[in-house]
Scaffold this active site. Structure first.
Site, mmCIF file in Angstrom:
data_model
loop_
_atom_site.group_PDB
_atom_site.id
_atom_site.type_symbol
_atom_site.label_atom_id
_atom_site.label_comp_id
_atom_site.label_asym_id
_atom_site.label_seq_id
_atom_site.Cartn_x
_atom_site.Cartn_y
_atom_site.Cartn_z
ATOM 1 N N MET A 1 0.852 -1.176 0.000
ATOM 2 C CA MET A 1 0.000 0.000 0.000
ATOM 3 C C MET A 1 0.899 1.242 0.000
ATOM 4 O O MET A 1 1.268 1.748 1.038
ATOM 5 C CB MET A 1 -0.915 -0.030 1.226
ATOM 6 C CG MET A 1 -1.813 1.136 1.304
ATOM 7 S SD MET A 1 -3.097 1.105 2.595
ATOM 8 C CE MET A 1 -2.813 -0.297 3.568
ATOM 9 N N PRO A 2 1.283 1.741 -1.177
ATOM 10 C CA PRO A 2 2.150 2.918 -1.258
ATOM 11 C C PRO A 2 1.457 4.181 -0.736
ATOM 12 O O PRO A 2 0.247 4.359 -0.903
ATOM 13 C CB PRO A 2 2.439 3.056 -2.748
ATOM 14 C CG PRO A 2 2.114 1.734 -3.334
ATOM 15 C CD PRO A 2 1.039 1.157 -2.483
ATOM 16 N N TYR A 3 2.243 5.027 -0.135
ATOM 17 C CA TYR A 3 1.783 6.304 0.404
ATOM 18 C C TYR A 3 2.747 7.360 -0.111
ATOM 19 O O TYR A 3 3.945 7.298 0.166
ATOM 20 C CB TYR A 3 1.802 6.243 1.932
ATOM 21 C CG TYR A 3 1.498 7.539 2.634
ATOM 22 C CD1 TYR A 3 0.204 7.846 3.022
ATOM 23 C CD2 TYR A 3 2.508 8.456 2.931
ATOM 24 C CE1 TYR A 3 -0.078 9.031 3.693
ATOM 25 C CE2 TYR A 3 2.236 9.642 3.586
ATOM 26 C CZ TYR A 3 0.941 9.920 3.965
ATOM 27 O OH TYR A 3 0.667 11.086 4.614
#
Length: 74
Positions: A1-3
């Site tokens: 889950m990239p941020y």
């Protein structure tokens, strides 16, 4: 889950420009990391120029100096 966290100065960034940043950052994460766009979060934070420094000065002061620079008056 990239941020992805993008910080910009609060100098009139439009909603359209923010949308372009969100789309572009998401595409980069998808293309480079092969991540799903549906789980990629992009946050844009607008920072007042008084709270942003370069070198020893606030950006507010640097912009003021640049706007009154003799080189700009020619």
């Amino acid at each position: 889950m990239p941020y992805v966290n993008i910080k910009v100065t609060d100098e009139g960034v439009t909603s359209e420009q923010k949308q372009a940043l969100i789309a572009g950052a998401t595409k980069l994460v998808v293309d480079v990391l092969n991540k799903s766009p549906t789980t990629t979060f992009v946050i844009i934070e607008e920072v007042n120029t008084d709270n942003w420094g370069i070198g020893f000065e606030q950006v507010t002061e640097l912009r003021r100096q640049a706007s009154t620079s003799p080189a700009d008056k020619t």
